[in-house]
Design a protein around this motif. Structure first.
Motif, PDB file in Angstrom:
ATOM      1  N   GLU A 138     -19.857  -2.845   0.269  1.00 28.70           N
ATOM      2  CA  GLU A 138     -19.682  -1.620  -0.517  1.00 28.70           C
ATOM      3  C   GLU A 138     -20.147  -0.396   0.262  1.00 28.70           C
ATOM      4  O   GLU A 138     -19.492   0.654   0.233  1.00 28.70           O
ATOM      5  CB  GLU A 138     -20.440  -1.742  -1.843  1.00 28.70           C
ATOM      6  CG  GLU A 138     -19.839  -2.770  -2.803  1.00 28.70           C
ATOM      7  CD  GLU A 138     -18.425  -2.412  -3.245  1.00 28.70           C
ATOM      8  OE1 GLU A 138     -18.009  -1.242  -3.113  1.00 28.70           O
ATOM      9  OE2 GLU A 138     -17.713  -3.316  -3.732  1.00 28.70           O
ATOM     10  N   ASP A 171       0.844  -1.195   0.000  1.00 29.13           N
ATOM     11  CA  ASP A 171       0.000   0.000   0.000  1.00 29.13           C
ATOM     12  C   ASP A 171       0.876   1.240   0.000  1.00 29.13           C
ATOM     13  O   ASP A 171       1.910   1.295   0.662  1.00 29.13           O
ATOM     14  CB  ASP A 171      -0.911   0.008   1.233  1.00 29.13           C
ATOM     15  CG  ASP A 171      -1.964   1.088   1.151  1.00 29.13           C
ATOM     16  OD1 ASP A 171      -1.708   2.177   1.671  1.00 29.13           O
ATOM     17  OD2 ASP A 171      -3.017   0.833   0.560  1.00 29.13           O
ATOM     18  N   GLN A 178      -7.272  -5.284   0.777  1.00 26.77           N
ATOM     19  CA  GLN A 178      -7.051  -4.920  -0.619  1.00 26.77           C
ATOM     20  C   GLN A 178      -7.392  -3.456  -0.893  1.00 26.77           C
ATOM     21  O   GLN A 178      -7.019  -2.922  -1.933  1.00 26.77           O
ATOM     22  CB  GLN A 178      -7.886  -5.827  -1.520  1.00 26.77           C
ATOM     23  CG  GLN A 178      -7.410  -7.268  -1.542  1.00 26.77           C
ATOM     24  CD  GLN A 178      -8.367  -8.184  -2.267  1.00 26.77           C
ATOM     25  OE1 GLN A 178      -9.303  -7.730  -2.929  1.00 26.77           O
ATOM     26  NE2 GLN A 178      -8.158  -9.486  -2.148  1.00 26.77           N
ATOM     27  N   ARG A 179      -8.076  -2.825   0.032  1.00 26.75           N
ATOM     28  CA  ARG A 179      -8.477  -1.425  -0.134  1.00 26.75           C
ATOM     29  C   ARG A 179      -7.755  -0.493   0.821  1.00 26.75           C
ATOM     30  O   ARG A 179      -8.203   0.622   1.084  1.00 26.75           O
ATOM     31  CB  ARG A 179      -9.992  -1.299   0.009  1.00 26.75           C
ATOM     32  CG  ARG A 179     -10.709  -1.847  -1.230  1.00 26.75           C
ATOM     33  CD  ARG A 179     -12.137  -2.271  -0.937  1.00 26.75           C
ATOM     34  NE  ARG A 179     -12.774  -2.742  -2.167  1.00 26.75           N
ATOM     35  CZ  ARG A 179     -12.562  -3.965  -2.684  1.00 26.75           C
ATOM     36  NH1 ARG A 179     -11.745  -4.806  -2.077  1.00 26.75           N
ATOM     37  NH2 ARG A 179     -13.169  -4.325  -3.806  1.00 26.75           N
ATOM     38  N   ARG A 216     -14.472   5.335   4.046  1.00 29.39           N
ATOM     39  CA  ARG A 216     -13.708   6.292   3.243  1.00 29.39           C
ATOM     40  C   ARG A 216     -14.176   7.721   3.499  1.00 29.39           C
ATOM     41  O   ARG A 216     -13.370   8.658   3.548  1.00 29.39           O
ATOM     42  CB  ARG A 216     -13.851   5.964   1.755  1.00 29.39           C
ATOM     43  CG  ARG A 216     -13.215   4.661   1.307  1.00 29.39           C
ATOM     44  CD  ARG A 216     -11.741   4.571   1.593  1.00 29.39           C
ATOM     45  NE  ARG A 216     -10.987   5.715   1.100  1.00 29.39           N
ATOM     46  CZ  ARG A 216      -9.697   5.906   1.320  1.00 29.39           C
ATOM     47  NH1 ARG A 216      -9.028   5.030   2.058  1.00 29.39           N
ATOM     48  NH2 ARG A 216      -9.077   6.958   0.830  1.00 29.39           N
ATOM     49  N   HIS A 276     -17.634   0.298   2.991  1.00 29.72           N
ATOM     50  CA  HIS A 276     -16.433   0.912   2.428  1.00 29.72           C
ATOM     51  C   HIS A 276     -16.648   2.392   2.160  1.00 29.72           C
ATOM     52  O   HIS A 276     -15.795   3.233   2.478  1.00 29.72           O
ATOM     53  CB  HIS A 276     -16.039   0.189   1.133  1.00 29.72           C
ATOM     54  CG  HIS A 276     -14.806   0.724   0.504  1.00 29.72           C
ATOM     55  ND1 HIS A 276     -14.761   1.235  -0.772  1.00 29.72           N
ATOM     56  CD2 HIS A 276     -13.538   0.857   0.994  1.00 29.72           C
ATOM     57  CE1 HIS A 276     -13.538   1.640  -1.038  1.00 29.72           C
ATOM     58  NE2 HIS A 276     -12.774   1.422  -0.001  1.00 29.72           N
ATOM     59  N   TRP A 280     -11.009  -5.668   2.902  1.00 25.51           N
ATOM     60  CA  TRP A 280     -10.511  -4.428   3.503  1.00 25.51           C
ATOM     61  C   TRP A 280      -9.019  -4.239   3.244  1.00 25.51           C
ATOM     62  O   TRP A 280      -8.567  -3.130   2.943  1.00 25.51           O
ATOM     63  CB  TRP A 280     -10.794  -4.421   5.001  1.00 25.51           C
ATOM     64  CG  TRP A 280     -12.257  -4.404   5.307  1.00 25.51           C
ATOM     65  CD1 TRP A 280     -12.973  -5.353   5.962  1.00 25.51           C
ATOM     66  CD2 TRP A 280     -13.192  -3.392   4.935  1.00 25.51           C
ATOM     67  NE1 TRP A 280     -14.312  -4.997   6.025  1.00 25.51           N
ATOM     68  CE2 TRP A 280     -14.465  -3.792   5.399  1.00 25.51           C
ATOM     69  CE3 TRP A 280     -13.088  -2.181   4.253  1.00 25.51           C
ATOM     70  CZ2 TRP A 280     -15.611  -3.030   5.209  1.00 25.51           C
ATOM     71  CZ3 TRP A 280     -14.219  -1.412   4.052  1.00 25.51           C
ATOM     72  CH2 TRP A 280     -15.464  -1.837   4.534  1.00 25.51           C
TER      73      TRP A 280
END
Length: 593
Positions: A572, A354, A386-387, A579, A575, A384
């Protein structure tokens, strides 16, 4: 489940939202041979033991709570019981009499019953509040089971029962065998004339050989390893140990949150650990020289394993697939908080490659609350990572896998001890590597949602929180909860007393004004545990206090989202929420979307 006819198991079908019968017979996969039908027990609300196999056949509990008899090749399925007969679970076969034994829940009571091939239900024993784990000896002459009484849960106090079985299938001379000191018994199994159980009356769920002499019960502990060999029996039919011929055994030991599989071939040899790439094991069975189990791992999907006890060779019969072709899963890192005998531990997952120099963290409180997290593959955690989020799952005080004292530490302390441990974990992890202590979120499902909400009530430590069908009004839950958990909330919070004031202090709904962090809620419209009105009332209370909570409703879901499309939608929206509320150093919130 294993018999001479083959190996059988339940597979969850995410596109259908339920579990179906699967198996392997004479090298041929059973999947597709039986018309897809939901297999699920509803005993105690959590079920378990919905499938069994033996010489007398293959039996399963349907979604409508009928006991089905299934031909091993899938050629015929017969309903043995009729609608309205009650709920069934904990199935085992009595091969001597070509019948199936079960726990029956009917008209607000439970009993042990036998169902013959005509569907006739015979009551074997009743009078206790709850029953579990019937086990019949190979010669059909002895039966063992576990029972407990309200207001206890099966991990607070339970007792062993044994009885003789007469030639016509009735029970004779039933006897109750409390453990030497207060404890919980689970998973009785016979090997020849020997009866083995797991008991925690000496501090840990450990294997004991039980026998009777002159009317007295004798408990012989078979190991000095002070580790739990099982976990909280929320469901019927759990099996974390089994026996081989000639004093051999297979057992699961929980060490640092990891389930380890250990084998021993005789009393003259030292135990050996096998299948070290796997981190949790369930449903242990031994048949015709091989050990079978369901295994979980941090890197691949759940699998059905066949293990040769002599060589340790492992064959994956089903599952065990890599979750993705092009992305390797992020592996967990074990951590433990300082604290002596009450040290809290958990597992941390951090993003790979990351670009950020500091990661936001999602701190997860597991449900139960008498349960635990294990280092096994969880696609949602991988989502999570991966994001760009780190994730930590915490085994706070009251979790299983660390002995009876640690598990019982939550008695009367729910909303206090668990919240303190989550806050301590947040502080500890904030000092870890690249985790940004200013961007820590807390979330939980069911009782974990309660812990998350109480953490938001107690402090402004967290940047936000998520309640996934979480408890927000314990008193309301107490008035509507099912019989199995009717005394659980009093154990967790202490009896309400004349005023119930301490319950009010630990009720997120009544302390909504203390919540300053943003929060998000997810609720199923068919939830019978945390009823939908409870979440609506919590959201309304936060809005009345000036907050702006988000609520997402799934009318077709119950307590726990089963449908694949709903799980994806929830992730989704979560997330987007996280964010939106991340504040990077020196960056205003409105610049984030």
């Amino acid at each position: 489940m294993v018999s001479g006819e083959g190996v059988f198991w339940l597979s969850h079908e995410p596109t259908l939202g339920y579990a179906v019968l699967d198996g392997l017979r004479e090298g041929v996969r059973l999947a597709g041979a039986v018309e897809p039908a939901a297999i699920r027990s509803r005993v105690n609300g959590y079920g378990g033991g919905a499938l069994c196999a033996g010489a007398s056949g293959l039996f399963a509990v349907s979604e409508t709570q009928q006991i089905l008899r299934v031909m091993p090749d899938g050629s015929d399925v017969t309903e043995l019981t009729r609608e309205g007969s009650g709920h069934f679970g904990g199935l085992v076969t009595d091969d001597t009499r070509s019948r199936v034994l079960a726990v029956r829940e009917y008209e607000g009571a439970q009993s042990l019953v036998a169902i013959d091939d005509t569907g006739q239900i015979r009551t074997l024993h009743l009078g206790n509040d709850f029953y579990s784990a019937p086990a019949v000896s190979a010669d059909g002459q002895r039966l063992a089971w576990v029972s407990w009484q309200l207001p206890d849960m099966p991990w607070v106090e339970s007792v062993l029962w044994t009885a003789d079985v007469t030639p016509d299938g009735e029970l004779a001379n039933p006897r109750c065998w409390p453990s030497p000191t207060q404890g919980c018994i689970q998973q009785p199994v016979f090997e020849g004339d020997q009866l083995w159980v797991l008991s925690d009356h000496d501090g840990w769920w450990q294997p004991y050989r039980f026998s009777e002499r002159l009317g007295q019960g004798l408990w012989h502990k078979d190991t000095t390893v002070e580790l739990d060999h099982g976990n909280a029996p929320w469901q019927l039919g759990e099996r974390h140990h089994c026996l081989f011929a000639q004093d051999g055994w297979a057992r699961v030991r929980y060490h640092r949150g990891v389930g380890e599989l250990w084998l021993n071939h005789s009393e003259l040899l030292a135990p050996v650990r096998v299948a070290e790439d796997w981190t949790d094991f369930r449903a242990l069975r031994y048949c015709e020289g091989h050990l079978y189990c369901i295994a979980r791992s941090a890197t691949v999907m759940d699998a059905v394993l066949r293990i040769d006890p002599l060589t340790g060779h492992i064959e994956v019969l089903a599952g065990g697939d890599a979750p993705w072709d092009d992305v390797a899963p992020v592996l967990p890192e074990w951590f433990q908080l300082p604290g002596g005998d009450e040290a809290v531990q958990g597992f941390l997952y951090t993003p790979r490659d990351d670009e950020e120099q500091s990661w936001p963290l999602i701190l997860i409180a597991h449900g139960g609350p008498t349960s635990a997290v294990y280092p096994v593959l969880n696609p949602q955690i991988q989502f999570w990572c991966q994001r760009g989020f780190a994730v930590a799952e915490v085994n706070y005080r009251g979790s299983t896998g660390a002995g009876r004292v640690f598990r019982m530490a939550l008695k009367g302390q729910w909303g206090v001890a668990d919240v303190e441990d989550m806050e301590r974990a947040a502080d500890y992890l904030a000092a870890y590597g690249n985790i940004d202590g200013r961007r820590i979120f807390i979330q939980g499902r069911s009782s974990g949602g309660y812990t998350a909400l109480m953490a938001l009530v107690r402090s402004d430590r967290f940047a936000g929180g998520a309640s996934l069908y979480g408890v927000s009004d314990p008193m309301r839950l107490r008035s509507v909860t099912h019989r199995f958990e009717s005394g659980y909330l009093d154990w967790l919070l202490g009896a309400p007393g004349s005023t119930g004031q301490h319950w009010d202090e630990r009720t997120p709904r009544y302390r909504a004004a203390n919540i300053s962090a943003p929060c998000i809620f997810f609720q199923g419209g068919q939830d019978r545990v945390v009823v939908p009105e409870q979440t609506r009332a919590m959201v309304a209370a936060i809005r009345e206090a000036g907050g702006s909570p988000e609520l997402f409703w799934f009318e077709d879901e119950g307590h726990g989202f089963r449908r694949q499309e709903n799980q994806a939608a929830m992730l989704e929206w979560l997330h987007s929420f996280y964010r939106k509320h991340i504040r990077k150093p020196n960056e205003p919130t409105e610049n984030l979307s």
